[in-house]
Design an enzyme around this catalytic site. Structure first.
Site, short mmCIF file in Angstrom:
data_model
loop_
_atom_site.label_atom_id
_atom_site.label_comp_id
_atom_site.label_asym_id
_atom_site.label_seq_id
_atom_site.Cartn_x
_atom_site.Cartn_y
_atom_site.Cartn_z
N LYS A 282 0.93 -1.10 -0.10
CA LYS A 282 -0.02 -0.07 0.07
C LYS A 282 0.88 1.44 -0.16
O LYS A 282 0.77 2.33 -0.83
CB LYS A 282 -0.98 -0.18 1.23
CG LYS A 282 -2.13 -0.86 1.01
CD LYS A 282 -2.90 -1.11 2.54
CE LYS A 282 -3.76 -2.40 2.16
NZ LYS A 282 -4.59 -2.90 3.51
N GLN B 222 -4.68 -1.35 9.54
CA GLN B 222 -4.82 -2.84 8.96
C GLN B 222 -5.24 -3.65 9.89
O GLN B 222 -5.07 -3.56 11.20
CB GLN B 222 -3.12 -3.07 8.68
CG GLN B 222 -3.14 -4.54 7.85
CD GLN B 222 -3.46 -4.35 6.47
OE1 GLN B 222 -3.57 -3.31 5.93
NE2 GLN B 222 -3.78 -5.72 6.18
N ASP C 60 -10.98 3.23 3.66
CA ASP C 60 -11.43 1.63 3.89
C ASP C 60 -12.73 1.70 3.77
O ASP C 60 -13.45 0.44 3.41
CB ASP C 60 -10.89 1.24 5.25
CG ASP C 60 -9.62 0.20 5.32
OD1 ASP C 60 -9.52 -0.33 4.00
OD2 ASP C 60 -9.32 0.06 6.38
N1 GUN Z 1 -6.94 -6.46 6.24
C1 GUN Z 1 -6.98 -7.18 4.98
N2 GUN Z 1 -7.47 -6.31 3.92
C2 GUN Z 1 -7.77 -5.12 4.47
C3 GUN Z 1 -8.36 -4.09 4.12
O1 GUN Z 1 -8.96 -3.90 3.06
N3 GUN Z 1 -8.37 -2.89 4.82
C4 GUN Z 1 -7.79 -2.87 6.29
N4 GUN Z 1 -7.74 -2.01 6.92
N5 GUN Z 1 -7.23 -4.14 6.66
C5 GUN Z 1 -7.05 -5.27 5.80
#
Ligand code: GUN
Length: 301
Positions: free
Chosen positions: A53, A97, A120
């Protein structure tokens, strides 16, 4: 005939190029879009996602930052950090995350993130906006990415029978909300199946568009798919494979080899939905940054 592959990698690259153009335009107006990712603990899969990311946001010309905290971080410490990021004008998008260590309640953390920075799309305000059909919120990146895959592959969702297998807050529920909305990529007749569904195959066999988001390796087999259906595989499962040097391989929720014989279009794993999630995260962050300018000019009048 084998199904046509939907190339998520290529479509995601196009979206990332579009995002980079918007980033340049915002930067020229004095706003460099900024994404801050918070990682608590040292889960190796999460560390990989978070690194990807940050790399993608920097590649798009944005300011990307990752804050790594030890697994012993308390909930109060994490909430204090979120509040600091909420107040920081250089941070347009905040992503904490998941999963978090067991002693931290994810819902409490999500509710603390400003809905205006919740790229998100997990905050109840943004989930509510999605359900109502308001377009000024943020939509969860994976289901938003699936809609982009459908639209950009020329799949007509209008009036189609769409079956979503899985009812998670992150994918299944927002996926159903997007498919049913009265807009491009929507107007479908939507069924949501889950672990308590009786006769799953009877539902999946009716689907013109089948979205598999269950998190169970290769559970959807070719005999469960209507001939000519479009199959979108959201699954990312690591399974044992003695033929690989690593001893493991990544596979989806769809049994690809049997499904590809029946479907008209299908997403591979990897290279289907996966790359779209980051592309949509970048797009949400640019939107968050653009909205700060809109709010500033509305305040001036
Ligand atoms: N963990 C796995 N996929 C995601 C996501 O799209 N967002 C977040 N915040 N955590 C994740």
């Amino acid at each position: 005939m084998r199904a046509e592959l939907i190339d998520g990698k290529a479509i995601a690259a196009t979206i990332r190029d579009e995002v980079a153009v918007e980033v340049a335009a915002l930067t020229a107006r004095g706003v460099v879009p900024g994404l801050t990712v918070v990682l608590v603990g040292d889960d190796p899969a999460s560390a990989t996602y978070v690194g990807a990311k940050e790399k993608a946001s920097v590649a798009a010309g944005m300011h990307g930052e990752t804050i790594r905290l030890p697994a012993t971080t308390t909930q109060a410490e994490l909430l204090a950090l979120v509040e600091r990021l909420n107040a920081d004008p250089a941070v347009h998008g905040i992503l904490v995350q998941m999963p978090l260590p067991r002693h931290i309640d994810p819902d409490t953390v999500i509710r603390h993130i400003s809905p205006d920075k919740d790229v998100d799309g997990f905050h109840p305000v943004n989930v509510g906006k999605l359900l109502i059909g308001h377009t000024d919120g943020f939509v969860s990146c994976t289901p938003a990415g699936v809609i982009e895959l459908l639209v950009r592959s020329g799949v007509d969702t209008r009036g189609a029978e769409a079956v979503v297998v899985g009812r998670s807050n992150i994918v299944g529920k927002p996926m159903a909300a997007l498919l049913v909305q009265g807009r491009a990529g929507g107007d479908a007749t939507v069924t949501v199946c889950h672990s308590r569904t009786r006769d799953l195959a009877a539902h999946t066999r009716r689907a013109d568009i089948l979205i598999a988001a269950i998190g169970r390796a290769e559970m959807i087999t070719g005999d469960m798919i209507k001939p000519g259906a479009v199959v979108i595989d959201v699954g990312m499962n690591s399974v044992a494979d003695a033929s690989r040097a690593s001893g493991r391989r990544l596979c989806g929720d769809v049994h690809f080899e049997s499904a590809v014989q029946v479907a008209s279009k299908i997403t591979p794993v990897p290279g289907g939905v996966g790359p779209m999630t980051i592309a949509l995260l970048l797009r949400n962050t640019v939107q968050a940054a653009a909205r700060t300018l809109e709010r500033a000019s509305a305040a001036v009048g």
